[in-house]
Design an enzyme around this catalytic site. Structure first.
Site, PDB file in Angstrom:
ATOM      1  N   GLU A 112       0.821  -1.210   0.000  1.00  0.00           N
ATOM      2  CA  GLU A 112       0.000   0.000   0.000  1.00  0.00           C
ATOM      3  C   GLU A 112       0.849   1.252   0.000  1.00  0.00           C
ATOM      4  O   GLU A 112       2.023   1.233   0.386  1.00  0.00           O
ATOM      5  CB  GLU A 112      -0.930  -0.028   1.212  1.00  0.00           C
ATOM      6  CG  GLU A 112      -0.192  -0.202   2.516  1.00  0.00           C
ATOM      7  CD  GLU A 112      -1.113  -0.613   3.656  1.00  0.00           C
ATOM      8  OE1 GLU A 112      -1.939  -1.525   3.456  1.00  0.00           O
ATOM      9  OE2 GLU A 112      -0.994  -0.033   4.729  1.00  0.00           O
ATOM     10  N   CYS A 125       3.667   8.326   0.835  1.00  0.00           N
ATOM     11  CA  CYS A 125       4.297   7.362   1.745  1.00  0.00           C
ATOM     12  C   CYS A 125       4.400   6.042   0.973  1.00  0.00           C
ATOM     13  O   CYS A 125       3.390   5.494   0.546  1.00  0.00           O
ATOM     14  CB  CYS A 125       3.406   7.231   2.978  1.00  0.00           C
ATOM     15  SG  CYS A 125       3.940   5.995   4.149  1.00  0.00           S
ATOM     16  N   CYS A 136       8.408  -5.756  14.655  1.00  0.00           N
ATOM     17  CA  CYS A 136       8.036  -4.836  15.738  1.00  0.00           C
ATOM     18  C   CYS A 136       6.600  -5.180  16.162  1.00  0.00           C
ATOM     19  O   CYS A 136       5.695  -5.218  15.316  1.00  0.00           O
ATOM     20  CB  CYS A 136       8.134  -3.382  15.274  1.00  0.00           C
ATOM     21  SG  CYS A 136       9.797  -2.963  14.688  1.00  0.00           S
ATOM     22  N   CYS A 139       3.349  -3.063  15.181  1.00  0.00           N
ATOM     23  CA  CYS A 139       3.168  -2.672  13.775  1.00  0.00           C
ATOM     24  C   CYS A 139       2.452  -3.780  13.028  1.00  0.00           C
ATOM     25  O   CYS A 139       2.832  -4.952  13.105  1.00  0.00           O
ATOM     26  CB  CYS A 139       4.541  -2.405  13.158  1.00  0.00           C
ATOM     27  SG  CYS A 139       4.498  -2.168  11.369  1.00  0.00           S
TER      28      CYS A 139
HETATM   29  N1  SAH Z   1      10.530  -0.027   8.741  1.00  0.00           N
HETATM   30  C1  SAH Z   1      10.652   1.401   8.786  1.00  0.00           C
HETATM   31  C2  SAH Z   1       9.570   2.167   8.052  1.00  0.00           C
HETATM   32  C3  SAH Z   1       8.152   1.720   8.169  1.00  0.00           C
HETATM   33  S1  SAH Z   1       7.072   2.238   9.419  1.00  0.00           S
HETATM   34  C4  SAH Z   1      10.716   1.850  10.211  1.00  0.00           C
HETATM   35  O1  SAH Z   1      10.444   1.072  11.102  1.00  0.00           O
HETATM   36  O2  SAH Z   1      11.106   2.995  10.449  1.00  0.00           O
HETATM   37  C5  SAH Z   1       7.094   3.968   9.606  1.00  0.00           C
HETATM   38  C6  SAH Z   1       6.922   4.388  11.060  1.00  0.00           C
HETATM   39  O3  SAH Z   1       5.630   4.002  11.571  1.00  0.00           O
HETATM   40  C7  SAH Z   1       7.957   3.719  11.968  1.00  0.00           C
HETATM   41  O4  SAH Z   1       8.457   4.677  12.882  1.00  0.00           O
HETATM   42  C8  SAH Z   1       7.109   2.684  12.684  1.00  0.00           C
HETATM   43  O5  SAH Z   1       7.691   2.282  13.892  1.00  0.00           O
HETATM   44  C9  SAH Z   1       5.802   3.411  12.851  1.00  0.00           C
HETATM   45  N2  SAH Z   1       4.664   2.543  13.172  1.00  0.00           N
HETATM   46  C10 SAH Z   1       4.467   1.266  12.803  1.00  0.00           C
HETATM   47  N3  SAH Z   1       3.312   0.790  13.317  1.00  0.00           N
HETATM   48  C11 SAH Z   1       2.763   1.792  14.021  1.00  0.00           C
HETATM   49  C12 SAH Z   1       1.564   1.928  14.773  1.00  0.00           C
HETATM   50  N4  SAH Z   1       0.702   0.903  14.902  1.00  0.00           N
HETATM   51  N5  SAH Z   1       1.315   3.115  15.354  1.00  0.00           N
HETATM   52  C13 SAH Z   1       2.175   4.153  15.214  1.00  0.00           C
HETATM   53  N6  SAH Z   1       3.323   4.089  14.524  1.00  0.00           N
HETATM   54  C14 SAH Z   1       3.626   2.917  13.932  1.00  0.00           C
END
Ligand code: SAH
Length: 372
Positions: A112, A125, A136, A139
């Site tokens: 997406e 994005c 993580c 996420c």
């Molecule tokens: N893998 C990369 C980029 C993808 S996510 C990274 O981790 O930086 C982009 C941002 O969104 C990252 O800071 C990630 O930790 C955050 N993110 C992921 N899931 C989230 C959620 N459920 N709520 C808020 N931020 C989230």
């Protein structure tokens, strides 16, 4: 604090050998495209013509390439512009200022992208991988694991397609030109290093070689793969680095960002400061505010001590709870106190706006919903 079993993670694990897509114009620089066109028995200048349609005019339909002889049009479109992304769903919210696209790739994988309009700019994005191997726990993408790396063109084509949406005037209240790119969609961009860097080169190359965006308007967000941050610092690029820190202490970060088991907070921050020193660019520190997990005043103070006197900016992200998660966003007063303490330590801090919530806008949730 909620305690989770530690998730083992191997940042060096290769993506499962899944089928990569057919080659596409955006996989190559202009010289590469000229060589390809010559191989196809066409004059080299055709590479520039097709590039001008794709990157300059945001046109991919051969019917509209009227400066090419009709037989050539079909052949070149077939060979250079195969369909990489098939829209499965396109949704708009925030009164038309946010558009989200869910794509099916040639092998059935779903990824997406999100287009976000503001009065002075339009940001896209992008996803860099189908799924993600970084695990993580907060996420949505991290829950599903990694399917495969995206090709350079699969990354670039998300931006080109959505630049076309912006150019059509569909982003309410915003200029019609895409101006910024953030690698904050699905995937860990630095785990797909070569293709992501090649995609950045396409995004910043002036038309017709690329989209002509400013390097400073591109942000690469990472969990903190230290050798790759160092490598990025040594490229002749000055893109913005965003580091997903989410905790200032190793004990908690080992849980929230499992790659921390390999590279500790101090190591990842060292790499970030090296990036600052090499590029002169301010680093963005991403911190998802998770209720009663990482939002305590003492953690704000510790973060403040780690970042004060550094060229860093903290971006607090209200947690977007993933389906089935027991975690929630921090209450607003807690968030305000966190901001106050960071600012008191001299650290520039803002709270990210939460675009696209009503269309599962953030963090892999649309693909997750489709896959269920
Ligand atoms: N893998 C990369 C980029 C993808 S996510 C990274 O981790 O930086 C982009 C941002 O969104 C990252 O800071 C990630 O930790 C955050 N993110 C992921 N899931 C989230 C959620 N459920 N709520 C808020 N931020 C989230």
């Amino acid at each position: 604090m909620t305690s989770l079993p530690l998730t083992p993670v191997n940042p060096d694990a290769p993506a499962r050998r899944a089928a990569m897509p057919p080659r596409h114009l955006a996989d190559f620089d202009l010289a590469g495209r000229q060589a390809l066109v010559a191989e196809l028995g066409e004059p080299r200048f055709r590479a520039r013509q097709v590039s001008t349609h794709y990157f300059g005019r945001l046109v991919r339909d051969p019917e509209q390439m009227t400066d090419l002889p009709s037989a050539t049009r079909e052949k070149l479109a077939d060979q250079l512009l195969p369909t990489l992304l098939t829209p499965v769903r396109e949704l708009a919210c925030d009164d038309g200022a946010t558009h989200k696209a869910l794509w099916r790739l040639h092998d059935g994988s779903l990824v997406e992208s999100v287009l976000m309009g503001y009065p002075d700019r339009v940001t896209v994005c992008l996803s860099s991988q189908a799924g993600c191997g970084m695990a993580c726990p907060f996420c949505a993408t991290g829950q599903a694991g990694l399917t495969r790396n995206l090709s350079t063109a699969e990354i670039v084509d998300q931006a080109v397609y959505l630049a076309g949406v912006a150019a059509s005037g569909a982003v309410a209240g915003s200029p019609p030109r895409l101006s910024r790119v953030v690698f904050m969609g699905m995937g860990e961009p630095l785990a797909n290093y070569n293709r992501v860097v090649a995609a950045i080169r396409r995004l910043v190359a002036p038309a017709p070689e690329g989209l002509g965006l400013s390097q400073r308007h591109i942000t690469v967000s990472t969990v903190g793969l230290v050798p790759a941050i160092r490598r990025l610092a040594s490229e002749d690029l000055s893109v913005t680095l965003a580091l997903s820190l989410h905790a200032p202490d190793d004990e908690l970060r080992d849980e929230l960002v499992p790659v921390n088991q390999r590279w500790k907070v101090s190591e990842v921050l060292e790499a970030a400061w090296e990036y600052v020193a090499r590029t002169g660019r301010r680093v963005s520190i991403e911190y998802a505010m998770i209720k009663d997990v990482n939002d305590q005043p003492w953690r704000a103070d510790l973060l403040g001590r780690l970042l004060s006197d550094r060229l860093a900016h903290v971006n607090l992200i209200p947690l977007n709870p993933t389906p089935g998660s027991r975690w929630d966003a921090s209450p607003k007063p807690v968030e305000r106190e966190f901001v106050r303490r960071l600012r008191a330590a001299g650290v520039s801090t803002t709270v990210r706006d939460t675009r696209g919530r009503e269309i599962d806008g953030a963090c892999g949730q649309l693909a997750a919903a489709e896959g269920q």
